[in-house]
Design a protein around this motif. Structure first.
Motif, short mmCIF file in Angstrom:
data_model
loop_
_atom_site.label_atom_id
_atom_site.label_comp_id
_atom_site.label_asym_id
_atom_site.label_seq_id
_atom_site.Cartn_x
_atom_site.Cartn_y
_atom_site.Cartn_z
N SER A 1 0.68 16.44 13.87
CA SER A 1 -0.26 17.39 13.27
C SER A 1 -0.48 17.00 11.80
CB SER A 1 0.29 18.81 13.37
OG SER A 1 1.61 18.85 12.87
N VAL A 2 -1.64 17.39 11.27
CA VAL A 2 -1.98 17.01 9.90
C VAL A 2 -1.03 17.72 8.93
CG1 VAL A 2 -3.72 17.13 8.09
CG2 VAL A 2 -4.40 16.57 10.43
N LEU A 3 -0.42 16.92 8.07
CA LEU A 3 0.47 17.47 7.04
C LEU A 3 -0.26 17.53 5.70
CD1 LEU A 3 3.33 18.42 6.20
CD2 LEU A 3 3.94 16.02 5.89
N PHE A 4 -0.87 16.39 5.30
CA PHE A 4 -1.70 16.35 4.10
C PHE A 4 -3.05 15.77 4.51
CE2 PHE A 4 2.71 15.57 2.55
CZ PHE A 4 2.90 16.80 1.93
N GLY B 1 -0.23 7.47 8.93
CA GLY B 1 -1.57 7.61 8.37
C GLY B 1 -1.60 7.28 6.89
N TYR B 2 -2.81 7.04 6.37
CA TYR B 2 -3.02 6.72 4.96
C TYR B 2 -2.05 5.62 4.51
CZ TYR B 2 -4.51 7.50 0.14
OH TYR B 2 -5.02 7.34 -1.12
N GLY B 3 -1.98 4.57 5.32
CA GLY B 3 -1.15 3.41 4.99
C GLY B 3 0.16 3.36 5.77
N LEU B 4 0.65 4.50 6.22
CA LEU B 4 1.96 4.52 6.89
C LEU B 4 1.80 4.31 8.39
CD1 LEU B 4 2.69 7.37 4.61
CD2 LEU B 4 4.53 5.72 5.01
N ASP B 5 2.72 3.53 8.94
CA ASP B 5 2.58 3.11 10.34
C ASP B 5 3.70 3.61 11.23
OD1 ASP B 5 4.56 1.26 9.11
OD2 ASP B 5 4.52 0.32 11.08
N PHE B 6 3.43 3.56 12.52
CA PHE B 6 4.49 3.54 13.53
C PHE B 6 4.24 2.29 14.36
CE2 PHE B 6 6.24 4.37 17.76
CZ PHE B 6 7.55 4.66 17.43
N GLN B 7 5.16 1.35 14.30
CA GLN B 7 5.01 0.06 14.98
C GLN B 7 3.63 -0.56 14.70
OE1 GLN B 7 6.24 0.40 19.07
NE2 GLN B 7 8.21 1.28 18.53
N GLU B 8 3.26 -0.57 13.43
CA GLU B 8 2.02 -1.17 12.91
C GLU B 8 0.73 -0.46 13.34
OE1 GLU B 8 2.01 -3.17 10.45
OE2 GLU B 8 4.20 -3.33 10.53
N ILE C 1 -5.06 14.77 -0.31
CA ILE C 1 -4.65 13.47 -0.84
C ILE C 1 -5.55 13.06 -2.00
CG2 ILE C 1 -4.36 11.01 -0.31
CD1 ILE C 1 -3.86 11.86 2.65
N ARG C 2 -6.86 13.23 -1.80
CA ARG C 2 -7.82 12.82 -2.84
C ARG C 2 -7.53 13.57 -4.15
NH1 ARG C 2 -12.00 14.00 -5.52
NH2 ARG C 2 -12.01 16.13 -4.70
N ARG C 3 -7.35 14.88 -4.02
CA ARG C 3 -7.09 15.69 -5.22
C ARG C 3 -5.80 15.27 -5.92
NH1 ARG C 3 -9.16 20.39 -2.67
NH2 ARG C 3 -7.11 20.71 -1.74
N ARG C 4 -4.77 15.06 -5.15
CA ARG C 4 -3.46 14.72 -5.74
C ARG C 4 -3.50 13.34 -6.38
NH1 ARG C 4 -0.21 15.70 -8.77
NH2 ARG C 4 2.01 15.26 -8.52
N VAL C 5 -4.20 12.41 -5.74
CA VAL C 5 -4.29 11.07 -6.32
C VAL C 5 -5.08 11.10 -7.64
CG1 VAL C 5 -5.24 8.74 -5.96
CG2 VAL C 5 -4.00 9.87 -4.11
N GLN C 6 -6.11 11.93 -7.70
CA GLN C 6 -6.85 12.08 -8.96
C GLN C 6 -5.94 12.61 -10.06
OE1 GLN C 6 -9.98 10.93 -9.44
NE2 GLN C 6 -9.72 10.21 -7.33
N GLU C 7 -5.11 13.60 -9.71
CA GLU C 7 -4.17 14.17 -10.70
C GLU C 7 -3.18 13.12 -11.19
OE1 GLU C 7 -4.07 18.72 -8.84
OE2 GLU C 7 -2.26 17.49 -8.78
N LEU D 1 -0.26 12.46 8.89
CA LEU D 1 0.17 13.30 10.01
C LEU D 1 1.68 13.31 10.10
CD1 LEU D 1 -2.82 12.71 10.70
CD2 LEU D 1 -2.14 12.61 13.10
N GLN D 2 2.25 14.45 10.37
CA GLN D 2 3.68 14.48 10.67
C GLN D 2 3.84 14.40 12.18
OE1 GLN D 2 5.22 18.23 9.12
NE2 GLN D 2 5.16 19.09 11.19
#
Ligand code: IMP
Ligand code: MG
Length: 192
Positions: A6-9, A153-160, A14-20, A169-170
């Motif tokens: 399920s979506v965690l962030f 997601g957003y760069g993070l993988d499970f087995q590529e 993400i966009r807002r936090r990266v801007q900060e 997603l968590q």
């Protein structure tokens, strides 16, 4: 949808936090032309967004490492697969990471970068899962604190897989994902 993850962030969080983070880093590094060192492949998406949120002259550089998760002697051992080709002596280095988990990876990278004569050295991580820390590592900049859940997601993988999901997603059912690593592929259709 699926109950495996399920979506965690979401992408907007993400966009807002990266801007900060970009604004904070801009303020802290005025006049210093930082070198942003990013670890492939997980950190690439974060770096791409973060560097555009920093209003300073900076240099992005990349490296790749291997990490052995096995228990026993090799536990946490890290090796360089692709090295930097920049002289770090006297430079202000910001290590940009996708996630700091046990801290083994960050500890290795910090000691390696420090040995190359950086004038300053800090970590900026998108995610910090401090509950699982084995080695004490304290990132200066943190996007989000993470519960003790595996994420993709957003760069993070499970087995590529799943690096190109725009949200984080968590994984709620890690057993199901381990049994069928493709189970979340339907989420890629229409993810954009
Ligand atoms: P550490 O050395 O335990 O801190 O591990 C950091 C690395 O493990 C990250 O750069 C990721 O590649 C990987 N990792 C840790 N947790 C997760 C996760 O929840 N999802 C995907 N990759 C992860
Ligand atoms: Mg990985």
């Amino acid at each position: 949808m699926t109950e495996v993850a399920s979506v965690l962030f979401g992408r907007e969080d993400i966009r807002r936090r990266v801007q900060e983070l970009g604004r904070t880093i801009t303020g802290d590094y005025v006049g210093r032309e930082p070198v942003l060192v990013t670890v492939l492949r997980g950190g690439a998406m974060f770096l791409a967004d973060l560097m555009r949120a920093i209003d300073l002259s900076l240099e992005p550089h990349f490296m790749a490492i291997s990490r052995y998760d096995g228990a026993g002697e090799s536990m946490g051992r890290v090796g360089i697969v692709l090295d930097l080709d920049v002289d770090l002596s006297g430079r202000h280095v910001l290590l940009v990471e996708d996630i700091v988990d046990t801290g083994f990876t960050s500890r290795y990278l910090l000691s390696m970068l420090r040995a190359r004569g950086a004038a300053s050295l800090e970590i900026c991580t998108l995610l910090d899962r401090s509950a699982r820390r084995i080695v004490p590592v304290t990132p200066r900049y943190i996007g989000f604190d993470l519960p003790d859940r595996f994420v993709v997601g957003y760069g993070l993988d499970f087995q590529e897989r799943y690096r190109n999901l725009p949200d984080i997603l968590q994984v709620d059912d890690l057993a199901a994902l381990s049994q069928d690593p493709d189970v979340l592929l339907p989420l890629l259709a229409g993810a954009a």
